[in-house]
Design an enzyme around this catalytic site. Sequence first.
Site, PDB file in Angstrom:
ATOM      1  N   ASP A   1      -0.260   5.122   0.775  1.00 35.39           N
ATOM      2  CA  ASP A   1      -0.557   6.223   1.663  1.00 35.39           C
ATOM      3  C   ASP A   1      -0.519   5.673   3.085  1.00 35.39           C
ATOM      4  O   ASP A   1      -1.097   4.485   3.434  1.00 35.39           O
ATOM      5  CB  ASP A   1      -1.962   6.607   1.638  1.00 35.39           C
ATOM      6  CG  ASP A   1      -2.072   7.328   0.272  1.00 35.39           C
ATOM      7  OD1 ASP A   1      -1.692   8.438   0.044  1.00 35.39           O
ATOM      8  OD2 ASP A   1      -2.628   6.695  -0.910  1.00 35.39           O
TER       9      ASP A   1
ATOM     10  N   ASP B   1       0.796  -1.232  -0.080  1.00 34.21           N
ATOM     11  CA  ASP B   1       0.003  -0.051  -0.068  1.00 34.21           C
ATOM     12  C   ASP B   1       0.965   1.242   0.106  1.00 34.21           C
ATOM     13  O   ASP B   1       1.976   1.129   0.459  1.00 34.21           O
ATOM     14  CB  ASP B   1      -0.815   0.059   1.240  1.00 34.21           C
ATOM     15  CG  ASP B   1      -1.689   1.263   1.582  1.00 34.21           C
ATOM     16  OD1 ASP B   1      -2.290   1.729   0.678  1.00 34.21           O
ATOM     17  OD2 ASP B   1      -1.393   1.615   2.566  1.00 34.21           O
TER      18      ASP B   1
END
Length: 231
Positions: A23, A21
């Site tokens: 963010d 991922d």
Amino acid sequence: SAIDHCVQPWNGRRKRLLVADMDSTIISCECLDELADFAGVKAQVSAITERAMRGELEFEGALRERVAMLKGLPVTDLQLAYDQRVRLNPGARTFVRTMAASGARCLLVSGGFTFFTSRVAVAAGFHEDRANTLGEADGALTGTVGEPILGREAKLAALAGEARALGLDLAQTLAIGDGANDLAMIEAAGLGVAYRAKPIVAAQADAKVDHADLTALLYFQGYAQADFVTD
């Protein structure tokens, strides 16, 4: 002092595929919240982001709602947000580049936006990035996001599809994230890691990194510090 630990079999510790991922995992901020700051709606957008990451809201709907609030934002503000707000988390570049140097395929998969993932992927050393697209017209955001939205199921599909393409068993994969939309890929991966994660994610992951930087993921895989790619 607090430490992070990970108990796992000795054999097969070095994973051949990394799906991460972006963010609040590879970078320290939420890009959508930072764009909202430029648009003057950060408080409203951040509140929705927090609820979505905790699993209290359906991701796709929450994304459409937040992006709609960015309508009219000059496209030039995306580069300003990247330059002023986006920073790699400590250890991110060493983590990704060391895995890549040892032959692992490294994929950045985000429910955020390609404008940011394309730049972060280069900065950190990922082979490929996948994310959502922001609609734009006449130099401004239209408040729309490209369909279909890349969310929880798409992240899982990226992990499974990439493993299949490489001829890997899921046991040979590593997934890392912090939010509810990372949960499916974290559960499916051979080593699923919750990084500074929301409670719903931390409860399900194989391992947690709450204290150390991202190079902890290299130690978990049996890399020695001498193996680290740090230049």
